[in-house]
Motif scaffolding. Structure first.
Motif, short mmCIF file in Angstrom:
data_model
loop_
_atom_site.label_atom_id
_atom_site.label_comp_id
_atom_site.label_asym_id
_atom_site.label_seq_id
_atom_site.Cartn_x
_atom_site.Cartn_y
_atom_site.Cartn_z
N LYS A 164 0.83 -1.21 0.00
CA LYS A 164 0.00 0.00 0.00
C LYS A 164 0.87 1.27 0.00
O LYS A 164 2.08 1.21 -0.10
N HIS A 165 0.21 2.41 0.15
CA HIS A 165 0.89 3.71 0.09
C HIS A 165 1.93 3.82 1.20
O HIS A 165 1.71 3.34 2.33
N PRO A 166 3.07 4.44 0.92
CA PRO A 166 4.11 4.60 1.95
C PRO A 166 3.59 5.26 3.23
O PRO A 166 4.09 4.95 4.32
N ASN A 167 2.62 6.16 3.13
CA ASN A 167 2.10 6.82 4.33
C ASN A 167 1.46 5.81 5.28
O ASN A 167 1.61 5.91 6.50
N ASP A 207 9.30 4.48 -3.01
CA ASP A 207 9.40 5.50 -1.97
C ASP A 207 9.48 4.86 -0.58
O ASP A 207 10.23 5.33 0.28
N ARG A 259 6.09 0.35 -7.49
CA ARG A 259 5.12 1.12 -6.72
C ARG A 259 5.57 1.39 -5.28
O ARG A 259 5.04 2.29 -4.63
N LEU A 260 6.51 0.61 -4.80
CA LEU A 260 6.93 0.77 -3.41
C LEU A 260 8.31 1.40 -3.28
O LEU A 260 8.93 1.36 -2.21
#
Length: 219
Positions: free
Chosen positions: A134-137, A162, A159-160
């Protein structure tokens, strides 16, 4: 120094180079293995008679070669009754706590609910979110709560990137899960993106595995 595959459903044949933690899903997989493994009740395979299923898991999980409870968790894409999922997950959190073994979490579109249950049951054991993509945040939020992340083949899509660049190296593991990708490919991608040498990543992930799973036999 070996490559650690922290979560897989496929046994490979090159154990001199790779240490694999095979995952056993109750009511789906053959339970007869003398290899180091994790064992749990996956939300897709919860039986209506959860009491008997949990009793079976509790018996199996006491074996010293069962290093962790799971994968277990919550999944909003499966047809399994939601209340039954929550009950099975809560009981497995408690089992991990009782046996002092880490918990491997499966989570699909249910991070708020999973985190709420973990907060409610307060397991004083390492918690590993496997296959995180999922999103880094969100990843950073889980890390701040003290959890570990295991990254799989999703890293190869870019996609990962970051997250790979930011994640504390002492809080990450790598895995292949259901895929037959070589774990080396995931290590290599991680190293290229993070710009660190392979031997440093191998040493760190070996140390992470020993810390999370309380298992020192891996060399």
């Amino acid at each position: 120094m070996v490559y650690i595959n922290a979560h897989t459903h496929h046994i490979q044949q090159h154990t001199d180079e790779v240490f694999e933690l095979i995952n056993i899903i109750l009511s789906k997989d053959d339970l007869m293995t003398a290899r180091p493994c994790s064992a749990g009740i996956h939300p897709w395979y919860i039986e209506e008679d959860l009491t008997d299923q949990m009793a079976q898991l509790a018996q199996i999980a006491r074996s010293p070669h069962v290093l962790a409870i799971g994968e277990c968790g919550l999944d909003k894409k499966t047809e399994t009754n939601w209340e039954l999922q929550a009950l099975a997950f809560a009981q497995q959190i408690d089992l991990a706590k009782d046996l002092n073994k880490p918990l491997i979490v499966h989570c699909v579109r249910a991070f708020d609910e999973v985190i709420a249950l973990l907060h409610e049951r307060t397991p004083a054991v390492p918690v590993l979110f496997h296959g995180f993509n999922k999103h880094p945040n969100l990843g950073q939020s889980l890390l701040r709560k003290g959890y570990y992340l295991s990254l799989g083949t999703a890293v190869l899509s870019g996609r990962l990137d970051d997250l790979i660049k930011e994640i504390p190296l002492h809080r990450v593991l790598l895995e292949t899960d259901q895929q037959k990708t070589e774990i080396f490919e995931i290590y290599a991608y991680f190293c290229r993106t993070r710009k660190i040498p392979m031997d440093r990543l191998q040493a760190q992930l070996m140390d992470n595995f020993r810390t999370v799973f309380n298992y020192s036999a891996v060399k």
